[in-house]
Design an enzyme around this catalytic site. Sequence first.
Site, PDB file in Angstrom:
ATOM      1  N   HIS A  74       0.815  -1.228   0.000  1.00  0.00           N
ATOM      2  CA  HIS A  74       0.000   0.000   0.000  1.00  0.00           C
ATOM      3  C   HIS A  74       0.844   1.271   0.000  1.00  0.00           C
ATOM      4  CE1 HIS A  74      -3.522  -2.165   0.802  1.00  0.00           C
ATOM      5  NE2 HIS A  74      -3.465  -2.233   2.100  1.00  0.00           N
ATOM      6  N   CYS A 130       4.108  -1.260  -3.775  1.00  0.00           N
ATOM      7  CA  CYS A 130       3.876  -1.738  -5.139  1.00  0.00           C
ATOM      8  C   CYS A 130       4.253  -0.639  -6.144  1.00  0.00           C
ATOM      9  CB  CYS A 130       2.404  -2.094  -5.303  1.00  0.00           C
ATOM     10  SG  CYS A 130       2.037  -2.680  -6.956  1.00  0.00           S
ATOM     11  N   HIS A 162      -8.358   4.837   3.658  1.00  0.00           N
ATOM     12  CA  HIS A 162      -7.606   3.621   3.337  1.00  0.00           C
ATOM     13  C   HIS A 162      -6.106   3.947   3.399  1.00  0.00           C
ATOM     14  CE1 HIS A 162      -5.866   0.356   0.974  1.00  0.00           C
ATOM     15  NE2 HIS A 162      -6.948  -0.325   1.278  1.00  0.00           N
ATOM     16  N   GLU A 219      -3.629   3.104   1.665  1.00  0.00           N
ATOM     17  CA  GLU A 219      -2.993   3.481   0.387  1.00  0.00           C
ATOM     18  C   GLU A 219      -3.241   4.960   0.086  1.00  0.00           C
ATOM     19  OE1 GLU A 219      -4.009   1.221  -3.275  1.00  0.00           O
ATOM     20  OE2 GLU A 219      -3.960   3.187  -4.245  1.00  0.00           O
ATOM     21  N   THR A 274      -5.670   2.505  -6.410  1.00  0.00           N
ATOM     22  CA  THR A 274      -5.378   1.420  -7.370  1.00  0.00           C
ATOM     23  C   THR A 274      -6.505   0.398  -7.488  1.00  0.00           C
ATOM     24  OG1 THR A 274      -4.259   0.207  -5.620  1.00  0.00           O
ATOM     25  CG2 THR A 274      -2.862   1.501  -7.099  1.00  0.00           C
ATOM     26  N   CYS A 289      -4.758  -0.265 -10.927  1.00  0.00           N
ATOM     27  CA  CYS A 289      -3.696  -1.144 -11.420  1.00  0.00           C
ATOM     28  C   CYS A 289      -4.272  -2.203 -12.342  1.00  0.00           C
ATOM     29  CB  CYS A 289      -2.921  -1.755 -10.260  1.00  0.00           C
ATOM     30  SG  CYS A 289      -3.699  -3.189  -9.554  1.00  0.00           S
ATOM     31  N   SER A 322     -10.317  -5.543   3.355  1.00  0.00           N
ATOM     32  CA  SER A 322      -9.679  -5.450   2.040  1.00  0.00           C
ATOM     33  C   SER A 322     -10.562  -4.690   1.054  1.00  0.00           C
ATOM     34  CB  SER A 322      -9.398  -6.864   1.530  1.00  0.00           C
ATOM     35  OG  SER A 322      -9.232  -6.858   0.149  1.00  0.00           O
ATOM     36  N   SER A 323     -10.055  -3.531   0.669  1.00  0.00           N
ATOM     37  CA  SER A 323     -10.807  -2.657  -0.232  1.00  0.00           C
ATOM     38  C   SER A 323     -11.069  -3.336  -1.576  1.00  0.00           C
ATOM     39  CB  SER A 323      -9.993  -1.385  -0.397  1.00  0.00           C
ATOM     40  OG  SER A 323     -10.322  -0.732  -1.547  1.00  0.00           O
ATOM     41  N   ASN A 324     -10.041  -3.986  -2.138  1.00  0.00           N
ATOM     42  CA  ASN A 324     -10.233  -4.574  -3.466  1.00  0.00           C
ATOM     43  C   ASN A 324     -11.218  -5.745  -3.412  1.00  0.00           C
ATOM     44  OD1 ASN A 324      -8.556  -7.286  -4.015  1.00  0.00           O
ATOM     45  ND2 ASN A 324      -7.461  -6.074  -2.508  1.00  0.00           N
TER      46      ASN A 324
HETATM   47  S1  SF4 Z   1      -3.663  -4.595  -6.096  1.00  0.00           S
HETATM   48 FE1  SF4 Z   1      -2.443  -3.674  -7.730  1.00  0.00          FE
HETATM   49  S2  SF4 Z   1      -1.533  -1.870  -6.785  1.00  0.00           S
HETATM   50 FE2  SF4 Z   1      -2.238  -3.160  -5.123  1.00  0.00          FE
HETATM   51  S3  SF4 Z   1      -0.469  -4.402  -4.626  1.00  0.00           S
HETATM   52 FE3  SF4 Z   1      -1.651  -5.556  -6.108  1.00  0.00          FE
HETATM   53  S4  SF4 Z   1      -0.716  -5.062  -8.093  1.00  0.00           S
HETATM   54 FE4  SF4 Z   1      -0.064  -3.509  -6.624  1.00  0.00          FE
END
Ligand code: SF4
Length: 283
Positions: free
Chosen positions: A77, A99, A127, A129, A168, A196, A224-226
């Site tokens: 992050h 990253c 967040h 990041e 990202t 990303c 976890s945001s993603n």
């Molecule tokens: S989600 Fe994307 S920006 Fe985040 S660590 Fe993984 S590759 Fe890198």
Amino acid sequence: MMNVIVAKTAGFCFGVKRAVDIVSERANETGRPIYTYGPIIHNETVVSDFESKGVRVIEENSDLSGLAPGVVIIRSHGVSKKVMDDLSTHGFEIVDATCPFVLKIHKIVQEYDNKGYHIVIVGNANHPEVEGIIGWIPSQKYDCITSAEEFFDLHIDPKTPVCIVSQTTFNYDKFQELVEIIKQKGYDICAKNTICSATEERQKEAVEIAGQVEAMIVIGGTNSSNSKKLFEIASANCKNTYFIQTVDDLDLSVLQSIDDVGITAGASTPNKIIEEVQKKCQK
Ligand code: SF4
């Protein structure tokens, strides 16, 4: 038996894998304390496994003066410039596992802030990041938004040059839509889609799979945001979408009359958990 489709993009992305590999390597060192700045990933099992090997977590924004100097690994992050400086000042050796996709955003916000642009970050202001990104804006003049409406609420003078970047893991389609709406209103914006490619591919595959199955399982940490974004995207395309953290959360009774199920997982979900969920569905 249930037909199970597991997303090829499910699980560790390259940035998370890199950070976890760095901690694995350094965990075996002796003689100096090894720390991570915040939990290395949003996965309690992985973090406690590292803790049992002696890797300690420094809580974000905590007082560093009571800690014995050692090696601090910065997670994918990233962190603010101030945190980097504080760690150096306190004598820690910094191993930067930020990253590269996040480092790119740090560079963009510095460059455009120096050029006189107002920085707008599309993402969650709380967040880590985003907190890290904010910490690289020299003037500290910025705003965080999650929608075009929030942008208009800022009442920025349309003549002010604005640089928009995204967290990202933001939703790719939502970002594009938001930028279009703002541009149509005549704002002078320089939009940098900094979502990303790993996130973008994972989201696209989630849409594809969710459109073909009767139920969808999204595995990820509650922080976890993603993973939360993946759940949102999968839910929009498959009404029977379930969010779980581990195989223990999977309630097979809800899948009883289901023939086809899809599985995807956030960037911090280890393969082992994905395999356990897959096996349980196929029993
Ligand atoms: S989600 Fe994307 S920006 Fe985040 S660590 Fe993984 S590759 Fe890198």
